[in-house]
Design a protein around this motif. Structure first.
Motif, PDB file in Angstrom:
ATOM      1  N   GLN A 111       0.822  -1.212   0.000  1.00 29.79           N
ATOM      2  CA  GLN A 111       0.000   0.000   0.000  1.00 29.79           C
ATOM      3  C   GLN A 111       0.858   1.265   0.000  1.00 29.79           C
ATOM      4  O   GLN A 111       0.513   2.250  -0.646  1.00 29.79           O
ATOM      5  N   LYS A 112       1.980   1.236   0.691  1.00 29.18           N
ATOM      6  CA  LYS A 112       2.883   2.389   0.696  1.00 29.18           C
ATOM      7  C   LYS A 112       3.411   2.686  -0.704  1.00 29.18           C
ATOM      8  O   LYS A 112       3.737   3.827  -1.020  1.00 29.18           O
ATOM      9  N   LEU A 113       3.485   1.664  -1.550  1.00 26.27           N
ATOM     10  CA  LEU A 113       3.979   1.840  -2.914  1.00 26.27           C
ATOM     11  C   LEU A 113       2.859   2.051  -3.929  1.00 26.27           C
ATOM     12  O   LEU A 113       3.106   2.037  -5.131  1.00 26.27           O
ATOM     13  N   GLY A 114       1.635   2.257  -3.448  1.00 23.16           N
ATOM     14  CA  GLY A 114       0.556   2.637  -4.343  1.00 23.16           C
ATOM     15  C   GLY A 114      -0.450   1.564  -4.695  1.00 23.16           C
ATOM     16  O   GLY A 114      -1.388   1.812  -5.465  1.00 23.16           O
ATOM     17  N   PHE A 115      -0.307   0.356  -4.163  1.00 26.68           N
ATOM     18  CA  PHE A 115      -1.288  -0.698  -4.424  1.00 26.68           C
ATOM     19  C   PHE A 115      -2.546  -0.433  -3.601  1.00 26.68           C
ATOM     20  O   PHE A 115      -2.464   0.103  -2.500  1.00 26.68           O
ATOM     21  N   ARG A 116      -3.695  -0.835  -4.149  1.00 28.14           N
ATOM     22  CA  ARG A 116      -4.975  -0.703  -3.452  1.00 28.14           C
ATOM     23  C   ARG A 116      -5.633  -2.069  -3.320  1.00 28.14           C
ATOM     24  O   ARG A 116      -5.587  -2.874  -4.249  1.00 28.14           O
ATOM     25  N   MET A 117      -6.243  -2.329  -2.194  1.00 30.41           N
ATOM     26  CA  MET A 117      -6.964  -3.589  -2.000  1.00 30.41           C
ATOM     27  C   MET A 117      -8.190  -3.610  -2.893  1.00 30.41           C
ATOM     28  O   MET A 117      -8.908  -2.601  -2.982  1.00 30.41           O
ATOM     29  N   VAL A 118      -8.420  -4.760  -3.538  1.00 34.36           N
ATOM     30  CA  VAL A 118      -9.583  -4.865  -4.432  1.00 34.36           C
ATOM     31  C   VAL A 118     -10.495  -6.034  -4.105  1.00 34.36           C
ATOM     32  O   VAL A 118     -11.680  -5.984  -4.429  1.00 34.36           O
ATOM     33  N   SER A 119      -9.973  -7.090  -3.465  1.00 38.87           N
ATOM     34  CA  SER A 119     -10.854  -8.214  -3.146  1.00 38.87           C
ATOM     35  C   SER A 119     -10.193  -9.155  -2.143  1.00 38.87           C
ATOM     36  O   SER A 119      -9.004  -9.044  -1.849  1.00 38.87           O
ATOM     37  N   ILE A 120     -11.011 -10.060  -1.641  1.00 37.25           N
ATOM     38  CA  ILE A 120     -10.547 -11.099  -0.720  1.00 37.25           C
ATOM     39  C   ILE A 120     -11.021 -12.439  -1.271  1.00 37.25           C
ATOM     40  O   ILE A 120     -12.205 -12.611  -1.558  1.00 37.25           O
ATOM     41  N   ASP A 121     -10.091 -13.369  -1.424  1.00 42.45           N
ATOM     42  CA  ASP A 121     -10.428 -14.730  -1.819  1.00 42.45           C
ATOM     43  C   ASP A 121     -10.436 -15.550  -0.535  1.00 42.45           C
ATOM     44  O   ASP A 121      -9.398 -16.006  -0.056  1.00 42.45           O
ATOM     45  N   ARG A 122     -11.639 -15.698   0.023  1.00 48.25           N
ATOM     46  CA  ARG A 122     -11.783 -16.351   1.327  1.00 48.25           C
ATOM     47  C   ARG A 122     -11.339 -17.815   1.265  1.00 48.25           C
ATOM     48  O   ARG A 122     -11.664 -18.529   0.327  1.00 48.25           O
ATOM     49  N   ASP A 123     -10.580 -18.217   2.261  1.00 52.63           N
ATOM     50  CA  ASP A 123     -10.079 -19.586   2.425  1.00 52.63           C
ATOM     51  C   ASP A 123      -9.168 -20.061   1.294  1.00 52.63           C
ATOM     52  O   ASP A 123      -8.977 -21.266   1.110  1.00 52.63           O
TER      53      ASP A 123
END
Length: 153
Positions: A111-123
């Motif tokens: 995240q510090k380098l500019g990535f953004r969370m977009v989803s979670i693949d549960r399990d």
């Protein structure tokens, strides 16, 4: 530090790749479809990453790892920036990366380098790995997916 693409004739740096992904079978499978890069300094292998195209506009960093002796010296940032520059050079618009829910330091780093969370693949890690993985005292169960949008040249 010099970073170069590994030719198909050179063996994969499995010792480093297995630092980031403990299943050799999976590492070999995605490395066969991607581009492996190695970071070296005076003959010492410092780190590696693998880029795997997902489609015409998106490429994924499937594995990024540093030798224990290279950690905490800024090499990880250099390696990730090189991967982003390489994705741009290859004309991709988006770079994806996934990491475990327990990978607290990696989540902050990306995240510090500019990535953004977009989803979670549960399990994800429960389904794909035969043994439980623990990191930072937390079971690694879910894959957190992040993306980076590349600015056009």
């Amino acid at each position: 530090m010099d970073i170069r693409r590994l030719p198909n004739t050179e063996p994969l740096p499995m010792d480093l790749l297995l630092e980031a992904d403990p299943l050799e079978e999976l590492v070999r499978a995605y490395a066969a479809f991607g581009y492996c890069y190695i970071a070296e300094d005076k003959g010492e292998r410092l780190g590696t990453y693998v880029l795997v195209p997902l489609n015409k506009t998106t490429i994924e960093i499937k594995n990024i790892a540093l030798a224990t002796s290279a950690r905490g010296k800024g090499y990880g940032k250099e390696l990730l920036k090189h991967a982003l520059a390489e994705a741009q050079r290859l004309c991709y618009e988006t770079v994806e990366i996934g990491t475990g829910n327990s990978s607290i330091n990696q989540l902050a780093f990306y995240q510090k380098l500019g990535f953004r969370m977009v989803s979670i693949d549960r399990d994800f890690f429960v389904r794909h790995y035969p043994e439980p993985i623990f990191e930072n005292g937390i079971q690694c169960r879910d894959m957190i997916r992040l993306e980076y949008k590349i600015s056009p040249l």
